[in-house]
Scaffold this motif. Structure first.
Motif, mmCIF file in Angstrom:
data_model
loop_
_atom_site.group_PDB
_atom_site.id
_atom_site.type_symbol
_atom_site.label_atom_id
_atom_site.label_comp_id
_atom_site.label_asym_id
_atom_site.label_seq_id
_atom_site.Cartn_x
_atom_site.Cartn_y
_atom_site.Cartn_z
ATOM 1 N N MET A 248 0.848 -1.187 0.000
ATOM 2 C CA MET A 248 0.000 0.000 0.000
ATOM 3 C C MET A 248 0.890 1.245 0.000
ATOM 4 O O MET A 248 1.859 1.320 0.733
ATOM 5 N N ILE A 249 0.489 2.166 -0.835
ATOM 6 C CA ILE A 249 1.230 3.421 -0.945
ATOM 7 C C ILE A 249 0.223 4.564 -1.057
ATOM 8 O O ILE A 249 -0.894 4.372 -1.523
ATOM 9 N N GLN A 250 0.631 5.749 -0.641
ATOM 10 C CA GLN A 250 -0.250 6.906 -0.713
ATOM 11 C C GLN A 250 -0.211 7.489 -2.118
ATOM 12 O O GLN A 250 0.869 7.707 -2.688
ATOM 13 N N CYS A 251 -1.394 7.750 -2.674
ATOM 14 C CA CYS A 251 -1.512 8.308 -4.026
ATOM 15 C C CYS A 251 -0.925 9.721 -4.042
ATOM 16 O O CYS A 251 -1.226 10.532 -3.171
ATOM 17 N N LYS A 252 -0.112 10.028 -5.053
ATOM 18 C CA LYS A 252 0.504 11.352 -5.120
ATOM 19 C C LYS A 252 -0.460 12.429 -5.620
ATOM 20 O O LYS A 252 -0.142 13.600 -5.567
ATOM 21 N N SER A 253 -1.649 12.034 -6.045
ATOM 22 C CA SER A 253 -2.631 13.025 -6.480
ATOM 23 C C SER A 253 -3.689 13.290 -5.411
ATOM 24 O O SER A 253 -3.873 14.409 -4.982
ATOM 25 N N CYS A 254 -4.380 12.231 -4.979
ATOM 26 C CA CYS A 254 -5.500 12.417 -4.039
ATOM 27 C C CYS A 254 -5.138 12.083 -2.595
ATOM 28 O O CYS A 254 -5.883 12.413 -1.683
ATOM 29 N N GLY A 255 -4.031 11.407 -2.371
ATOM 30 C CA GLY A 255 -3.602 11.082 -1.022
ATOM 31 C C GLY A 255 -4.214 9.827 -0.435
ATOM 32 O O GLY A 255 -3.929 9.455 0.697
ATOM 33 N N LYS A 256 -5.046 9.131 -1.213
ATOM 34 C CA LYS A 256 -5.688 7.906 -0.739
ATOM 35 C C LYS A 256 -4.679 6.756 -0.708
ATOM 36 O O LYS A 256 -3.816 6.667 -1.566
ATOM 37 N N MET A 257 -4.804 5.900 0.303
ATOM 38 C CA MET A 257 -3.922 4.732 0.402
ATOM 39 C C MET A 257 -4.485 3.622 -0.492
ATOM 40 O O MET A 257 -5.654 3.255 -0.372
ATOM 41 N N ASP A 258 -3.679 3.119 -1.409
ATOM 42 C CA ASP A 258 -4.126 2.082 -2.336
ATOM 43 C C ASP A 258 -2.906 1.326 -2.844
ATOM 44 O O ASP A 258 -1.772 1.651 -2.514
ATOM 45 N N LYS A 259 -3.162 0.340 -3.683
ATOM 46 C CA LYS A 259 -2.067 -0.386 -4.323
ATOM 47 C C LYS A 259 -1.264 0.583 -5.170
ATOM 48 O O LYS A 259 -1.758 1.628 -5.590
ATOM 49 N N ASN A 260 -0.039 0.216 -5.476
ATOM 50 C CA ASN A 260 0.843 1.092 -6.221
ATOM 51 C C ASN A 260 0.620 0.936 -7.721
ATOM 52 O O ASN A 260 0.901 -0.102 -8.294
ATOM 53 N N TYR A 261 0.109 1.975 -8.334
ATOM 54 C CA TYR A 261 -0.021 2.051 -9.786
ATOM 55 C C TYR A 261 0.813 3.248 -10.225
ATOM 56 O O TYR A 261 0.292 4.326 -10.448
ATOM 57 N N ALA A 262 2.121 3.071 -10.303
ATOM 58 C CA ALA A 262 3.057 4.147 -10.678
ATOM 59 C C ALA A 262 2.902 5.348 -9.754
ATOM 60 O O ALA A 262 2.976 6.491 -10.187
ATOM 61 N N GLY A 263 2.654 5.099 -8.474
ATOM 62 C CA GLY A 263 2.532 6.166 -7.488
ATOM 63 C C GLY A 263 1.131 6.727 -7.331
ATOM 64 O O GLY A 263 0.915 7.661 -6.577
ATOM 65 N N TYR A 264 0.150 6.182 -8.066
ATOM 66 C CA TYR A 264 -1.231 6.652 -8.008
ATOM 67 C C TYR A 264 -2.132 5.556 -7.439
ATOM 68 O O TYR A 264 -1.796 4.375 -7.482
#
Length: 163
Positions: free
Chosen positions: A1-17
């Protein structure tokens, strides 16, 4: 799990999103328009060369969508009325892009929707000789009263005399 660089939501890593932002930014190659949004006015993407041309822009996240009302409901958990009240918008402002509106209009004509609506509502229409013993809702009465004051027969006569 990583924090999305756009919305800040915690989700799986899709190139940082997160998955939604990945689809929006990477897959569709869309951009945000947070700087184009102003209070009290619905903003649309005005770049003719963009794939997002004429899409309404969300006041909250700055992203443009063909069906903004659906985005607001599912992502920001707001109804259209709540959104309009919060950002000072007219409740009759369109929340769809011109392309989407045109596409739906063409489909309505193609499948003869006006005739289908007539057939579907046939059982609920008043019949000849109906006693008019129905009750109108409070909001309907208020709307009719308002239209009567602004567009009534007496007002139309007064308008034609002054012109």
């Amino acid at each position: 799990m990583i924090q999305c660089k756009s919305c800040g939501k915690m989700d799986k890593n899709y190139a940082g999103y997160c998955q939604k932002c990945y689809t929006y930014f990477v897959k569709n190659k869309f951009t945000t328009y947070k700087d184009k949004v102003t209070y009290g006015k619905m903003s649309y993407v005005d770049d003719i060369n963009s794939k997002q041309y004429s899409m309404p822009i969300c006041h909250i996240c700055g992203k443009a969508y063909a069906k903004l009302q659906q985005h607001i409901y599912y992502v920001h958990h707001m109804s259209k009325n709540e959104y309009c009240d919060k950002f000072g918008l007219d409740h009759k402002v369109p929340f769809t892009s011109n392309d989407y509106h045109q596409k739906m209009s063409e489909l309505a004509y193609k499948y003869d929707m006006d005739e289908q609506l007539r057939k579907a509502g046939k059982n609920t229409r008043f019949k000849k000789g109906h006693g008019r013993n129905y009750k109108r809702s409070y909001m309907t009465k208020e709307r009719l009263k308002h239209y009567g004051k602004t567009m009534g027969y007496k007002n139309l006569k007064n308008i034609s005399k002054t012109s």
